[in-house]
Scaffold this motif. Structure first.
Motif, mmCIF file in Angstrom:
data_model
loop_
_atom_site.group_PDB
_atom_site.id
_atom_site.type_symbol
_atom_site.label_atom_id
_atom_site.label_comp_id
_atom_site.label_asym_id
_atom_site.label_seq_id
_atom_site.Cartn_x
_atom_site.Cartn_y
_atom_site.Cartn_z
ATOM 1 N N ILE A 82 -3.596 -1.422 42.913
ATOM 2 C CA ILE A 82 -4.940 -0.828 42.871
ATOM 3 C C ILE A 82 -5.475 -0.634 44.287
ATOM 4 O O ILE A 82 -6.041 0.422 44.608
ATOM 5 C CB ILE A 82 -5.899 -1.681 42.009
ATOM 6 C CG1 ILE A 82 -5.536 -1.523 40.525
ATOM 7 C CG2 ILE A 82 -7.359 -1.283 42.251
ATOM 8 C CD1 ILE A 82 -6.300 -2.416 39.581
ATOM 9 N N LEU A 83 -5.283 -1.628 45.156
ATOM 10 C CA LEU A 83 -5.717 -1.480 46.547
ATOM 11 C C LEU A 83 -5.026 -0.288 47.202
ATOM 12 O O LEU A 83 -5.647 0.489 47.933
ATOM 13 C CB LEU A 83 -5.423 -2.760 47.344
ATOM 14 C CG LEU A 83 -6.150 -4.033 46.915
ATOM 15 C CD1 LEU A 83 -5.704 -5.215 47.765
ATOM 16 C CD2 LEU A 83 -7.655 -3.872 46.989
ATOM 17 N N MET A 84 -3.726 -0.140 46.931
ATOM 18 C CA MET A 84 -2.964 0.965 47.524
ATOM 19 C C MET A 84 -3.415 2.305 46.964
ATOM 20 O O MET A 84 -3.537 3.290 47.709
ATOM 21 C CB MET A 84 -1.469 0.740 47.281
ATOM 22 C CG MET A 84 -0.592 1.650 48.091
ATOM 23 S SD MET A 84 -0.856 1.441 49.871
ATOM 24 C CE MET A 84 0.751 1.939 50.478
ATOM 25 N N LEU A 85 -3.665 2.376 45.664
ATOM 26 C CA LEU A 85 -4.169 3.610 45.058
ATOM 27 C C LEU A 85 -5.502 4.008 45.692
ATOM 28 O O LEU A 85 -5.715 5.175 46.055
ATOM 29 C CB LEU A 85 -4.352 3.434 43.543
ATOM 30 C CG LEU A 85 -3.078 3.321 42.702
ATOM 31 C CD1 LEU A 85 -3.410 2.810 41.298
ATOM 32 C CD2 LEU A 85 -2.339 4.649 42.632
ATOM 33 N N MET A 86 -6.392 3.038 45.865
ATOM 34 C CA MET A 86 -7.699 3.316 46.456
ATOM 35 C C MET A 86 -7.562 3.762 47.908
ATOM 36 O O MET A 86 -8.244 4.685 48.353
ATOM 37 C CB MET A 86 -8.597 2.080 46.329
ATOM 38 C CG MET A 86 -9.013 1.820 44.891
ATOM 39 S SD MET A 86 -9.797 0.217 44.621
ATOM 40 C CE MET A 86 -11.285 0.361 45.583
ATOM 41 N N ILE A 136 -14.090 5.303 40.030
ATOM 42 C CA ILE A 136 -15.109 4.290 39.725
ATOM 43 C C ILE A 136 -14.469 3.111 38.996
ATOM 44 O O ILE A 136 -14.739 1.948 39.305
ATOM 45 C CB ILE A 136 -16.258 4.906 38.885
ATOM 46 C CG1 ILE A 136 -17.045 5.900 39.752
ATOM 47 C CG2 ILE A 136 -17.171 3.828 38.315
ATOM 48 C CD1 ILE A 136 -17.955 6.841 38.960
ATOM 49 N N TRP A 137 -13.576 3.414 38.046
ATOM 50 C CA TRP A 137 -12.891 2.358 37.297
ATOM 51 C C TRP A 137 -12.047 1.488 38.234
ATOM 52 O O TRP A 137 -12.079 0.256 38.138
ATOM 53 C CB TRP A 137 -12.019 2.987 36.206
ATOM 54 C CG TRP A 137 -11.312 1.976 35.357
ATOM 55 C CD1 TRP A 137 -11.829 1.303 34.289
ATOM 56 C CD2 TRP A 137 -9.971 1.503 35.530
ATOM 57 N NE1 TRP A 137 -10.881 0.449 33.776
ATOM 58 C CE2 TRP A 137 -9.735 0.543 34.518
ATOM 59 C CE3 TRP A 137 -8.954 1.786 36.431
ATOM 60 C CZ2 TRP A 137 -8.527 -0.130 34.387
ATOM 61 C CZ3 TRP A 137 -7.737 1.125 36.310
ATOM 62 C CH2 TRP A 137 -7.529 0.182 35.298
ATOM 63 N N LEU A 138 -11.294 2.124 39.153
ATOM 64 C CA LEU A 138 -10.472 1.372 40.110
ATOM 65 C C LEU A 138 -11.326 0.434 40.952
ATOM 66 O O LEU A 138 -10.964 -0.724 41.173
ATOM 67 C CB LEU A 138 -9.696 2.325 41.033
ATOM 68 C CG LEU A 138 -8.520 3.086 40.440
ATOM 69 C CD1 LEU A 138 -7.995 4.116 41.442
ATOM 70 C CD2 LEU A 138 -7.395 2.149 40.017
ATOM 71 N N GLN A 139 -12.464 0.939 41.417
ATOM 72 C CA GLN A 139 -13.340 0.128 42.270
ATOM 73 C C GLN A 139 -13.870 -1.102 41.551
ATOM 74 O O GLN A 139 -14.145 -2.120 42.181
ATOM 75 C CB GLN A 139 -14.503 0.978 42.791
ATOM 76 C CG GLN A 139 -14.059 2.004 43.822
ATOM 77 C CD GLN A 139 -15.102 3.071 44.098
ATOM 78 O OE1 GLN A 139 -16.154 3.108 43.466
ATOM 79 N NE2 GLN A 139 -14.799 3.949 45.034
#
Length: 196
Positions: free
Chosen positions: A122-126, A181-184
């Motif tokens: 998730i950090l990498m996607l963001m 928004i969901w990822l965050q």
């Protein structure tokens, strides 16, 4: 990619740091594992080839990689090598289309099953969305790696192709405002300066 060579990304339980020369020997040890070779569809490299690969990931503009550290272990010991648990990468598959291929590996068996891979990806996607400008992600995963396939499906990726020859599935996810928004909401995301 030089873009990420001086930063670290902090999550609640993982740290993403640039892949440096001093990480290569441990990474090379990991990649001697036939299990990891199979799960990551990788070929074994010599140590010299691994150093060349690290240099390529550091300098090529179409590649971005971070080493994943176990945050609590690193904060206790301040030792990167002892705290290394895996890596995560983005390969810019099509710059015009803003498409990137994402990969994740939790190499240390003791670190699996703790949602550390989930948080790291998730950090990498963001990071890819906010700092590289990616609009489409794909993930190519070995058919034997059911855990990764299920994780990416939970992240909203959908299957777009299946290769019996290469024994891998390709999943894809288009970036939307709702997904960002969901990822965050999934985990802490903080970028700081990286210092050796």
């Amino acid at each position: 990619m030089k873009l990420n060579s001086n930063i670290k990304i902090k999550g609640a339980h993982v740290l993403l740091i640039p892949y440096e020369k001093h990480h290569v020997p441990k990474y090379h040890q990991w990649m001697k594992s036939t299990e990891l070779q199979e799960l990551t569809a990788s070929e074994p490299l010599t140590l010299e080839q691994e150093f060349d690969m690290q240099k390529s990931w550091r300098e090529d503009e179409d590649k971005c990689t971070f080493i994943i550290l176990h945050r609590e272990k690193f904060e206790e010991t301040n030792e990167e090598i002892a705290s290394m648990i895996g890596d995560t990468n983005i390969f810019i598959a099509d710059k015009e289309a803003e498409r990137g291929e994402i990969e994740i590996m939790i190499a240390e068996t003791w670190a699996r099953g703790q949602k550390l891979g989930w948080q790291a990806v998730i950090l990498m996607l963001m990071y890819g969305i906010q700092h590289i400008g990616l609009k489409i992600y794909e993930a190519k995963i070995s058919l034997s790696n059911n855990i990764s396939i299920q994780m990416f499906k939970k992240l909203g990726f959908v299957e777009i192709s299946l290769s019996e020859v290469f024994q891998e599935v390709t999943l894809e996810r288009h970036v939307t405002d709702e997904w960002k928004i969901w990822l965050q909401k999934q985990c802490e995301f903080k970028i700081e300066k990286y210092k050796n």
